[in-house]
Motif scaffolding. Structure first.
Motif: not given
Lengths: 746, 746
Positions: A566-569, B73-75, B447-448, B454-458
């Motif tokens: 699961i990544i997010n809900t 992850g943002g623009y 970590r993802f 997922k915590n901004g990838g951190g």
């Protein structure tokens, strides 16, 4: 189309001449052709070499014909199993290579069997409803004879009349009688077991030119005195009253006109070898029967049905009892594809499957396939959206497969009949694949076939307590009870009804089916739409509408068995400090509850997960008091017989009627090497139910984050193409022709 | 070997001439060579075409230099990241294709940056210990400059002096100063971050021929006033007192003489790009430095170390914080392999890795590789058993890898130092692979990376609460407490000690190491033996002896994180009706207890599982009162950040000293298509501890089902090869020379 009775008539009119041998899967002329081509057709030559190597190595170990004793997985079982395989191959090698040592080997082994057979009692293991002699169950005895009759056919002319008489009197005739007249509960029914039995008797009958056995094989025993209440080991009925038996009846009843076999693809695959090999033998020995034209060519259709009931990797959809991983690479499908190519009109697309299989049958059909491949005739086997009707007349529901234009996505919906003893209680269930990876899984069977430590390789208790139950499938469950209360008799009395299967627009494909008997006074109606819209969605999305209505209030669950993490809900849920079982029976006792949310206000609830480097989001329209459950298989499973797979369950408590609207969306990708997460977010902002004055229309609206709206309305009472519909929606009149209307508004 | 001081001396003696451009990864002469070969070297041409296609498509979208704003992850983050990549490639295309439009594009983008840069405050996101300007962290700003200085180098001669002055004054010089003098806590430390910072400053220094920047890059800032107690975001110290800084110091300290990087392979891979690309640039621009000979050629050794720290699929062993799936297919390794080939003596075995990568760097090194491949010079890269020492002098433990003769099995044992802020508390831990599949896993990081939800990838909280804890590894745990009590300071003060790494006999390979600081007054000593004996075992078996001794009684756990499904156990266990957490802290709060057995009498306990179509059995010698726990990860994990993977834990309660003896055995196979289960049972009947009068000898006996006995005795106090040993065993004298003796008795 030939009917049962036409064939019956034809059979009795044929004047039987003394036959030459071989005449089953090999023919005299075929062998000449093969010998002429030796060294010229790579795939055939390679298969021949591989076979020769295997057989030579085995012959070198001597002859082993032990007194039967063991269960599956044990020594005597495996040994007799190996013998049937090696004998068949050695017979073929004798014919192709003209090397007498192979014939002598076959003869010697057969003599050993002929010496032992008359002394054998029933097999000492008592677990089967139809105990064999060489094996614990007649089924395996029949397997043996199907193969060994081919070996006998190959060396028939190598033997003297006296030698043949000895083998037939001591081995083959009593063997065939044992499988049929002595064991009617095995032989005289509609079941894959009986097909093996029929074919075993028929094959040896053809070799010996024994009319009585051939007739018995084709038409069954005239009388059997089988108790109509008797059941087999899997809980299936042995025979219903008035049911015909024999090979042709086994083609008539379990096969639908589309070639779908009611037990499901896994067992169809298993039965396909005897069906096709006997088809080939009958075509060679009795071409007048035109067996491949029987029931509008159902044998050949069955091969195409099997090939179409696979995912992108060639693995069968595990509907009903089906072991995952079984695929068109199995030896049964090698045989079936070769025979279907040779006797079914040399369809070049079958060659591409044969090319992947990279092995052929050592007979005329395998030669034809190998030759076709050598001549580069193969064309792609394109799997498209397709429906298979179930039932001998095609009137008992079916299986629908929607496939995306790029062939990456397969959505499978099951609305068949029960499927005999191997059927699961999963009316209107869904499974979903992306490039051969399971997105929403069908659990398949709970069994480790041939792994001795797991109940001798047989079915596990959890097959009944879990795998057959409705909750283990992606379908609707009322009051934590399985469809038909999980009762075989009830389930067997009914089937779902197709409502619509419309793939005329490749960008908006529909399966829709109804089920009105799974629960008392309850109507279920599921509609799947596979929608492709490149502007809004990178890949096709699957929109799932499950309508239900009952005369009283019930709890309804809608599970989705996803894979991955699961990544997010977009909803909050509670996480228990201890894991408890979700329920106490009907499969619920096997689920741990890992998280729970109670929805306060109507909203679109979303869950995103990552599986096989792809992001998926399930969006569902939830009402106040709906519950969202995060569960995992594994409770009440002390032997770790079940996989610990997760599910997302949407629960509507105390509801009389409503609709589950769910969207399954694949989006983006994750690459652990570049560490780039591409489109990790759903493109869907909102789902709305289309609210109508009239009862017999249902529909949805999807609002994307780009701001586009997709709207779909289905008439649930009339699926005719030419009916004109007019409804009032938000005060405006909407008109269309045909069962549904779809709009996209930017 | 060149030392830090020799290079320092050399550097100041070099007379600097006006340089020509390009002179970083491309050289004038190199470009000429490349242009001559265009159209002749397939892999180079393919890479060039692919790059051109990518850059052309990007240029067509225009110039995008947004004001920095977003997190990873943002623009704006992704856009500036993309810019650095496209700029570097466009620069190279200009040089190779002589198409001015690429140079103009680079110039225009650089002008946009030069216009914006002087106006930029610190990045608005405040999460980093060293905030950048273009990005939320200086690390990414440094990434940008490492690539963009290559682009600038490529178009240097395309620009007028005035144009160059503008860019340098407004962009490059302030950029380099910001990364160094303005952010010493980022620049002046021993860390992969600083390496990027050093190289960024050094690369632009080389382009601009700016001595001061080059010196700053190589030797660090002279003064930085960094507080010695300051820590970074990962909890690592910024700088210890007296620590040198700069590029050379970053080669000296974290790299061992064997090329092992103390943070572990995942971060070594990340740091490899700046290390190697700056190596190449220095070699091109300042060949007198002989950078590839520095510290006995540690840069080239580091590439081999990385390649050897991969499984059969090329994926790095995820020691410490490591994301699974990262492999030698990453762009950093493409660059590293090309440079190591070109500057490290044209080792043909590197070509086979490059061939798998199927892409090259667009420079002299990539051309050399592509040419070698075209000329079919590639030879296999054979991965053998190997040890890598840790610590700048190679005296701080290490990592040992035992590989089977057929290269299918890799056993990895970690007995390193802490590994800076990315280190895990897993002294003497084991991981085990079969053909690239994990048999006993190292969990890796929690970590993802770059997945925003997922915590901004951190890093996730569970990286600390689970992935770093000892219980998440296949190693010993005392009293449910992590090694060094999970304290970074304590862990950083110690390292394990290699005892023995002996691979001289390929059929009996040994790693043995001691750890005496992980727990107070407790000595740990683990010895792994990979034993090959075709008569008794189809595949190598791994015998694991973990000896422990303390001055008081404690509880000891020994977990094994397997994959797949349990097939059988030879011990009974209880199955809970509810799942409870195994403990409350130090990672134990993340485990559910799924089953528990308490051993009554001393016995060999076995558990067999099926994973990736292979059967595995773990056999362990258990004493009365030992407990066997079946657990699964996933408790206290409300966000589903952890994988639900199982473990088998052997627990010795209230013990002062003892030995865990475990055998991990791969046997047989299962094929879901043929449904054949081959050798589904362990071949091991019994394990015995060898009982000795003398304390400083330990050993085991294995009795196979065939009746053979394998016996191994190790002296734990003297690992010298030539020491002679005499012990009395069962009343008989046993003598041998060297640290161990092994016998097989039939």
């Amino acid at each position: 189309m030939k009917s049962f009775f036409q064939i019956l008539l034809l059979f009795f009119c044929i004047h039987i001449y003394a036959q030459e041998h071989p005449n089953l899967i090999l023919t005299k002329k075929g062998v000449e052709n093969i010998r002429k081509e030796l060294g010229n057709i790579p795939l055939f030559d390679e298969t021949l070499q591989k076979t020769k190597k295997e057989v030579d190595a085995e012959i070198a170990t001597g002859i082993h014909v032990p007194i039967p004793k063991d269960m599956a997985g044990g020594y005597t079982h495996d040994r007799h199993k190996k013998n049937w395989s090696i004998l068949q191959k050695a017979g073929v090698l004798y014919q192709i290579l003209r090397d007498d040592s192979y014939a002598s080997y076959v003869h010697n082994v057969l003599k050993a069997y002929a010496k032992m057979y008359p002394t054998l009692p029933l097999h000492p293991q008592t677990r089967s409803y139809a105990r064999g002699k060489l094996f614990w169950q007649c089924l395996n005895d029949a397997n043996w004879l199907v193969y060994v009759s081919q070996a006998y056919d190959c060396i028939y002319e190598f033997l003297t009349q006296e030698e043949r008489d000895y083998l037939e009197k001591n081995l083959f005739i009593p063997y065939a009688n044992f499988l049929s007249v002595d064991t009617p509960q095995f032989f005289n029914r509609i079941h894959n077991h009986s097909t093996w039995g029929n074919v075993a008797v028929g094959m040896i009958g053809l070799v010996m030119d024994n009319d009585e056995l051939i007739k018995r094989a084709l038409y069954g025993l005239k009388s059997d005195n089988i108790d109509p209440h008797l059941k087999d080991n899997d809980g299936g009925f042995i025979k219903s009253e008035g049911q015909k038996a024999g090979f042709l009846a086994n083609l008539d009843t379990p096969f639908s006109p589309d070639g779908y076999y009611t037990e499901g693809p896994y067992y169809q695959r298993y039965a396909m070898y005897p069906f096709m090999i006997f088809g080939e033998a009958l075509q060679n020995a009795k071409p007048e029967l035109k067996i491949f034209e029987y029931k509008n060519g159902v044998l050949i259709k069955a091969v195409y049905a099997l090939l179409n009931l696979t995912d992108a990797d060639g693995e069968f959809f595990p509907l009903n009892d089906g072991q995952k991983g079984m695929s068109y690479y199995s030896k049964e499908l090698v045989s079936a594809v070769d025979i279907a190519y040779h006797f079914g009109g040399n369809d070049s697309s079958l060659l591409s499957i044969a090319s992947k299989q990279n092995i052929v049958q050592l007979d005329d059909s395998g030669l034809a396939v190998a030759k076709g491949l050598q001549q580069n005739k193969a064309t792609p086997f394109l799997k498209k959206s397709i429906e298979f009707r179930d039932g001998s007349n095609g009137t008992e529901g079916g299986v629908g497969v929607l496939r995306s234009i790029n062939q990456h996505f397969d959505a499978v919906m099951k609305y068949t009949a029960q499927g005999l003893s191997h059927g699961h209680y999963d009316k209107l269930s869904l499974s979903y694949y992306n490039k051969g990876n399971e997105v929403l899984q069908d659990y398949g069977l709970a069994r480790f076939v041939n792994i001795e430590q797991k109940n001798g390789g047989g079915y596990l208790e959890e097959n009944t307590s879990w795998a057959k139950q409705s909750i283990s499938h992606n379908t609707i469950i009322q009051d934590e009870t399985s469809h038909f209360n999980g009762e075989f008799e009830k389930g067997s009395a009914h089937h779902s009804e197709k409502y619509l299967f419309d793939i005329s627009n490749p960008k908006l494909q529909i399966i829709s089916a109804k089920e009105e008997n799974a629960y008392p006074n309850t109507k279920l109606h599921r509609t799947l739409v596979m929608l492709e819209d490149k502007e809004d969605f990178d890949t096709p999305i699957l929109i799932d509408m499950m309508k239900f209505a009952s005369d009283s209030t019930h709890q309804y669950d809608m599970p989705f068995y996803y894979f991955g993490q699961i990544i997010n809900t977009n909803f909050k849920y509670s996480s228990p400090q201890q894991l408890k079982k979700l329920g106490t029976k009907n499969g619920y006792q096997h689920l741990w509850l890992e998280g729970k949310s109670i929805i306060r206000d109507k909203r679109t609830s979303q869950i995103t997960w990552l599986s096989n480097k792809t992001f998926y989001t399930l969006s569902t329209l939830t009402n106040a008091n709906d519950e969202l459950l995060l569960t995992r298989i594994g409770a009440s499973d002390p032997n770790f017989n079940l996989r610990r797979d997760p599910a997302f369950i949407i629960r509507k408590p105390k509801t009389k009627k409503d609709i589950f609207i769910n969207i399954i969306e694949a989006h983006g990708s994750y690459n652990p090497i570049t560490e780039i997460a591409h489109k990790a977010f759903s493109t869907i902002k909102d789902i709305k139910a289309v609210s109508l004055a009239k009862e017999n229309y249902i529909g949805w609206k999807i609002i994307t984050k780009k701001g586009n709206t997709h709207r779909f309305i289905l008439c649930t009472s009339d699926s005719k193409k030419d009916t004109s519909h007019t409804i009032t929606l938000n005060g405006k009149s909407v008109q269309w022709i045909g069962p549904y209307v779809y709009n996209k508004v930017k």
